[in-house]
Write a protein that holds these residues in place. Sequence first.
Motif, PDB file in Angstrom:
ATOM      1  N   TYR A 164      51.160  44.712  41.407  1.00  0.00           N
ATOM      2  CA  TYR A 164      50.105  43.763  41.311  1.00  0.00           C
ATOM      3  C   TYR A 164      49.082  43.864  40.299  1.00  0.00           C
ATOM      4  O   TYR A 164      48.959  42.907  39.539  1.00  0.00           O
ATOM      5  N   ALA A 165      48.612  44.856  40.035  1.00  0.00           N
ATOM      6  CA  ALA A 165      47.638  45.111  38.901  1.00  0.00           C
ATOM      7  C   ALA A 165      48.321  44.917  37.665  1.00  0.00           C
ATOM      8  O   ALA A 165      47.717  44.213  36.836  1.00  0.00           O
ATOM      9  N   GLN A 166      49.429  45.274  37.337  1.00  0.00           N
ATOM     10  CA  GLN A 166      50.263  45.324  36.222  1.00  0.00           C
ATOM     11  C   GLN A 166      50.600  43.890  35.947  1.00  0.00           C
ATOM     12  O   GLN A 166      50.563  43.429  34.682  1.00  0.00           O
ATOM     13  N   LYS A 167      51.135  43.075  36.876  1.00  0.00           N
ATOM     14  CA  LYS A 167      51.409  41.632  36.544  1.00  0.00           C
ATOM     15  C   LYS A 167      50.183  40.843  36.320  1.00  0.00           C
ATOM     16  O   LYS A 167      50.279  39.803  35.557  1.00  0.00           O
ATOM     17  N   ALA A 168      49.047  41.155  36.975  1.00  0.00           N
ATOM     18  CA  ALA A 168      47.807  40.273  37.077  1.00  0.00           C
ATOM     19  C   ALA A 168      47.042  40.522  35.654  1.00  0.00           C
ATOM     20  O   ALA A 168      46.352  39.485  35.302  1.00  0.00           O
ATOM     21  N   TYR A 169      47.017  41.694  35.341  1.00  0.00           N
ATOM     22  CA  TYR A 169      46.124  42.159  34.369  1.00  0.00           C
ATOM     23  C   TYR A 169      46.560  42.875  33.104  1.00  0.00           C
ATOM     24  O   TYR A 169      45.893  43.062  32.294  1.00  0.00           O
ATOM     25  N   HIS A 178      45.934  37.822  32.716  1.00  0.00           N
ATOM     26  CA  HIS A 178      45.333  38.505  31.699  1.00  0.00           C
ATOM     27  C   HIS A 178      46.109  39.510  31.214  1.00  0.00           C
ATOM     28  O   HIS A 178      47.134  39.917  31.948  1.00  0.00           O
ATOM     29  N   ALA A 179      45.938  39.862  29.782  1.00  0.00           N
ATOM     30  CA  ALA A 179      46.738  41.035  29.195  1.00  0.00           C
ATOM     31  C   ALA A 179      45.841  42.035  28.675  1.00  0.00           C
ATOM     32  O   ALA A 179      45.391  41.873  27.247  1.00  0.00           O
ATOM     33  N   SER A 180      45.083  42.964  29.566  1.00  0.00           N
ATOM     34  CA  SER A 180      44.111  43.644  29.073  1.00  0.00           C
ATOM     35  C   SER A 180      44.337  45.208  29.694  1.00  0.00           C
ATOM     36  O   SER A 180      44.315  45.320  30.598  1.00  0.00           O
ATOM     37  N   GLN A 181      44.405  46.131  28.747  1.00  0.00           N
ATOM     38  CA  GLN A 181      44.857  47.673  29.057  1.00  0.00           C
ATOM     39  C   GLN A 181      43.450  47.882  29.942  1.00  0.00           C
ATOM     40  O   GLN A 181      43.753  48.737  31.026  1.00  0.00           O
ATOM     41  N   GLU A 182      42.304  47.459  29.521  1.00  0.00           N
ATOM     42  CA  GLU A 182      41.389  47.970  30.145  1.00  0.00           C
ATOM     43  C   GLU A 182      40.983  47.301  31.477  1.00  0.00           C
ATOM     44  O   GLU A 182      40.574  47.900  32.618  1.00  0.00           O
ATOM     45  N   GLU A 183      41.197  46.070  31.782  1.00  0.00           N
ATOM     46  CA  GLU A 183      41.167  45.438  32.993  1.00  0.00           C
ATOM     47  C   GLU A 183      42.304  46.027  33.982  1.00  0.00           C
ATOM     48  O   GLU A 183      42.131  46.152  35.048  1.00  0.00           O
ATOM     49  N   LEU A 188      43.645  48.543  38.834  1.00  0.00           N
ATOM     50  CA  LEU A 188      44.648  49.724  39.380  1.00  0.00           C
ATOM     51  C   LEU A 188      43.843  50.646  40.086  1.00  0.00           C
ATOM     52  O   LEU A 188      44.207  50.835  41.339  1.00  0.00           O
ATOM     53  N   ARG A 189      42.626  51.096  39.773  1.00  0.00           N
ATOM     54  CA  ARG A 189      41.948  52.000  40.547  1.00  0.00           C
ATOM     55  C   ARG A 189      41.231  51.252  41.729  1.00  0.00           C
ATOM     56  O   ARG A 189      41.261  51.626  42.779  1.00  0.00           O
ATOM     57  N   ALA A 190      40.876  49.883  41.550  1.00  0.00           N
ATOM     58  CA  ALA A 190      40.311  49.343  42.436  1.00  0.00           C
ATOM     59  C   ALA A 190      41.056  48.734  43.582  1.00  0.00           C
ATOM     60  O   ALA A 190      40.586  48.918  44.789  1.00  0.00           O
ATOM     61  N   VAL A 191      42.366  48.353  43.179  1.00  0.00           N
ATOM     62  CA  VAL A 191      43.321  47.940  44.372  1.00  0.00           C
ATOM     63  C   VAL A 191      43.795  49.121  45.117  1.00  0.00           C
ATOM     64  O   VAL A 191      44.082  48.787  46.266  1.00  0.00           O
ATOM     65  N   HIS A 192      44.084  50.218  44.605  1.00  0.00           N
ATOM     66  CA  HIS A 192      44.756  51.426  45.122  1.00  0.00           C
ATOM     67  C   HIS A 192      43.194  51.710  46.128  1.00  0.00           C
ATOM     68  O   HIS A 192      43.503  52.383  47.350  1.00  0.00           O
ATOM     69  N   ARG A 193      42.268  51.896  45.583  1.00  0.00           N
ATOM     70  CA  ARG A 193      40.883  52.405  46.691  1.00  0.00           C
ATOM     71  C   ARG A 193      40.835  51.267  47.637  1.00  0.00           C
ATOM     72  O   ARG A 193      40.758  51.950  48.889  1.00  0.00           O
ATOM     73  N   VAL A 237      50.730  56.332  35.760  1.00  0.00           N
ATOM     74  CA  VAL A 237      50.289  55.205  36.377  1.00  0.00           C
ATOM     75  C   VAL A 237      51.128  54.891  37.617  1.00  0.00           C
ATOM     76  O   VAL A 237      50.608  54.383  38.686  1.00  0.00           O
ATOM     77  N   VAL A 238      52.384  55.065  37.580  1.00  0.00           N
ATOM     78  CA  VAL A 238      53.108  54.699  38.759  1.00  0.00           C
ATOM     79  C   VAL A 238      52.910  55.693  39.806  1.00  0.00           C
ATOM     80  O   VAL A 238      52.969  55.384  41.124  1.00  0.00           O
ATOM     81  N   TRP A 239      52.732  57.062  39.612  1.00  0.00           N
ATOM     82  CA  TRP A 239      52.571  57.956  40.651  1.00  0.00           C
ATOM     83  C   TRP A 239      51.206  58.589  40.755  1.00  0.00           C
ATOM     84  O   TRP A 239      50.681  58.593  41.929  1.00  0.00           O
ATOM     85  N   ASP A 240      50.540  59.175  39.738  1.00  0.00           N
ATOM     86  CA  ASP A 240      49.177  59.959  40.044  1.00  0.00           C
ATOM     87  C   ASP A 240      48.355  58.713  40.281  1.00  0.00           C
ATOM     88  O   ASP A 240      47.042  59.176  40.808  1.00  0.00           O
TER      89      ASP A 240
END
Length: 391
Positions: A164-169, A178-183, A188-193, A237-240
Motif C-alpha cells: 500500500y505505501a509503495q504504490k501510494a507514495y 505521490h512519488a517521494s521516498q521520504e513520504e 510505511l512506518r505509519a501504516v505498519h504501526r 523494506v519488505v521484511w524489517d
Amino acid sequence: MNPPTGHLSFPESFSWGAASSATQSQGATPADNWWAWERAGKAPSSGDGNAFEARYADDFALLAEWGFSDYRMSLDWARLEPEPGRHDAQAVEQYRAMLSAGRDAGLTMWVCLLHTALPQWFAGQGGFLSPQADETWARHVGFVAETFADLADGWMPINNPTAYAQKAYLTGTFPPGHASQEEFLTALRAVHRADFEAALILRETGRPTSTNEALLTLHPTDDSSETAGIAALIDSVVWDSWLNLARTPRYENAFDLYGFSYYFSPAINAAGDLLPHPADAPVGPQGYAAWAPGLGEVLDRLHKELPGKRFLVAEIGYGGDDDDARSAYLRDAITQVHNAIGSGIDVRGIHLWTAIDNYEWLDGHNVAFGLFDGHRAPRPSARIIRELMRA
C-alpha cells in the motif's frame, strides 16, 4: 520429489479459505478515494466489482459446497463512515448480513478493516500521514470491533501495508499518486504501526488476529557489491519494516498468526530493477513470473525470523487466462506448504486469491484470478483445489 496431488495430506484443523476485498468485489463508492482515481482516468472502472453485493449468499453457499472452510472479506471504511463521525446504518446492516450469511453457510469469517481504498475525507486530511491519523484510525477500529465482533471469527487489520505505501507514495500508481521516498518511508512506518495498534484493539474481542504482509525473497543477478547493497535495502523494506515491530515488547503478542501474501520472488540487479525469476519462466499479464518454490523460501525465512510462531498463507493465486498453468502453479504452491509443515513449520491454512473473478485495480476486469469465472462457473483449477481439500 514432490508427492502427487492425491498423496498430499494436511492436519484436520488446516483451513482452506478464499479472500476478497470490498472495492474489488463490490466496486468503488463515491465516498472513497478510488472512485475519484477511476474518474480521473488513472484506473479502469470497477463497476459493481463481481456483483458480490447482490450475490453474496449464493457465493458463500457455493464455496461451502466446494469444501472451503474460511472466507476473508474487507469492510469498506468509506461505506461505513462516508463522512467523519457519521456512520451509515444501511452499510452496517449490509455488512452484518454478509457476515451472517457466510457463517450460516458454515464458513469461518475473517474481517479485514482496510484494503487499499480510503474514505475521501480521511484521504483529504492526508491519510496515514495526517497528524490526526492515529486517533482517527483507532476510533474506526474501535467502532468496527464494537459493531461486528459478534460476527467476526478473525481479524486481519490492514491488507499488505508495505505494498500500500509503495504504490501510494513511491511509485504513485495508487492514490494519492505521490512519488517521494521520504513520504514512502514515513507512510510505511505509519501504516505498519496502525496495523499492529489495530491488532491490540481487536484482540480484546477474543477473536484471533493475523497480519497480511506482502512477502518475497530476492535473487541477485550477480555477486557485485552494488547489487548486494540494493538487494539489502529492498529486503529491509519488505521484511524489517514490520519484523522490527513484531519483536518489540508492545507488539510481540499483537498477532496470533503471521499471515502473508505471496505472488513472486524476483531477481534484482544493481539498478534496483525487479526482474522475472527464474529468467526463463513464463511471465504473466501483470509482469511477474509465478514461481512456487519462492513460497517455500518465504516460509523457511519466516520460521527462522519468528521461531515458535504460527503462520497463515493469507493470499496466493495465479492471474491469467491459462487455467492449466493456474492449476499447475497452485498444486506446486500447496505442495510447498505441505513440505513446510512436514519440516516442522506451523502453517495453519491457505487462503486463495480469489474464489470468483473480480476487479484487479489497474488491470480492471482483464486479469482472471478466480477459481470460478464471473458467472460462477468452475474452472478446472477449482476441481484441483477441491481434490486437495478433500485429501
